[in-house]
Enzyme design. Sequence first.
Site, PDB file in Angstrom:
ATOM      1  N   ASP A 168      -4.966  -0.766  -4.585  1.00 23.94           N
ATOM      2  CA  ASP A 168      -3.772  -0.548  -4.003  1.00 23.94           C
ATOM      3  C   ASP A 168      -3.127  -1.845  -3.307  1.00 23.94           C
ATOM      4  O   ASP A 168      -3.931  -2.964  -3.349  1.00 23.94           O
ATOM      5  CB  ASP A 168      -4.020   0.297  -2.831  1.00 23.94           C
ATOM      6  CG  ASP A 168      -2.798   0.367  -1.853  1.00 23.94           C
ATOM      7  OD1 ASP A 168      -1.533   0.739  -2.463  1.00 23.94           O
ATOM      8  OD2 ASP A 168      -3.064   0.417  -0.490  1.00 23.94           O
ATOM      9  N   ASP A 223      -0.326  -2.526  -0.505  1.00 28.63           N
ATOM     10  CA  ASP A 223       0.053  -2.694   1.102  1.00 28.63           C
ATOM     11  C   ASP A 223      -1.415  -2.124   1.728  1.00 28.63           C
ATOM     12  O   ASP A 223      -1.849  -1.278   1.664  1.00 28.63           O
ATOM     13  CB  ASP A 223       1.153  -1.738   1.386  1.00 28.63           C
ATOM     14  CG  ASP A 223       2.484  -2.181   0.999  1.00 28.63           C
ATOM     15  OD1 ASP A 223       2.711  -3.655   1.041  1.00 28.63           O
ATOM     16  OD2 ASP A 223       3.215  -1.584   0.338  1.00 28.63           O
TER      17      ASP A 223
END
Length: 264
Positions: free
Chosen positions: A29, A31
Amino acid sequence: TNCNGYAPHPKMSAPTSAAPPARFLVLFDFDETIIGENSDHAAVRTLPDQQLPAWLRNSYREGHYNEHTQKILAYMADQGVSKESIRSAVEKIPPAPGLLNLFQFLRSHQHDFELVVVSDANTYFIETWLQHAGVRELFRKIFTNPASFDASGRLVLLPFHSHSCPRCPDNMCKQTILREYVRGRQKERGGVPFQRVFYVGDGANDVCPTQALGPQDTAFPRRDFPMHQLLLDMQQSANFKANMVPWVSGEDIVESLRKILGER
């Protein structure tokens, strides 16, 4: 002969310089996983008031993050925020703790690991940050929402895809992306599957892809972030088959990967 007992025709055999395909797939991922905060928050700080007006903040609807971000980017353009200031705000976002050490480790084991980003952020933020950090070439593919500047200087964001998963936001189901990628790569690799798949994340939308992981695979949730809490609840259920290694720093992931590679 290969593992199916089939001897390739001499003319068909790959040149000796071709490296065998990577054994492991690592999905990240972006963020609060690769970077230490949410990239949208960094962009908002470029506004004259460094924050969104209440009407815009309060217009967020659960499951419609992409749509909300589109509104924020439009508002930023109206406020005269330039492409340069957005770029510099994104470049200044610090990495999550120890992530650059993890990338250094993965760079030194590039033949073992294939890396991919799966993120609900956008192409402009991710490409900009990875380039600036000097790690863009480590990633074979970036799955995220398309974003580019239009003629008027506004950053325009689009949804990544549509899907039928009831658990995920309209614009992105990370499990669908993971399954399609693994299937497609196995074909491209001449039927050779990845020995193991690793998923590194932090948020609630990082739980769905872990449902596609098997007993050989590992989910790396950021400790005490939503993904970690949700997986702890799910470990009781039969749906979660993978190993789980929570991380505070990228160093924790390095340690885990060293063990898997048989390094001390």
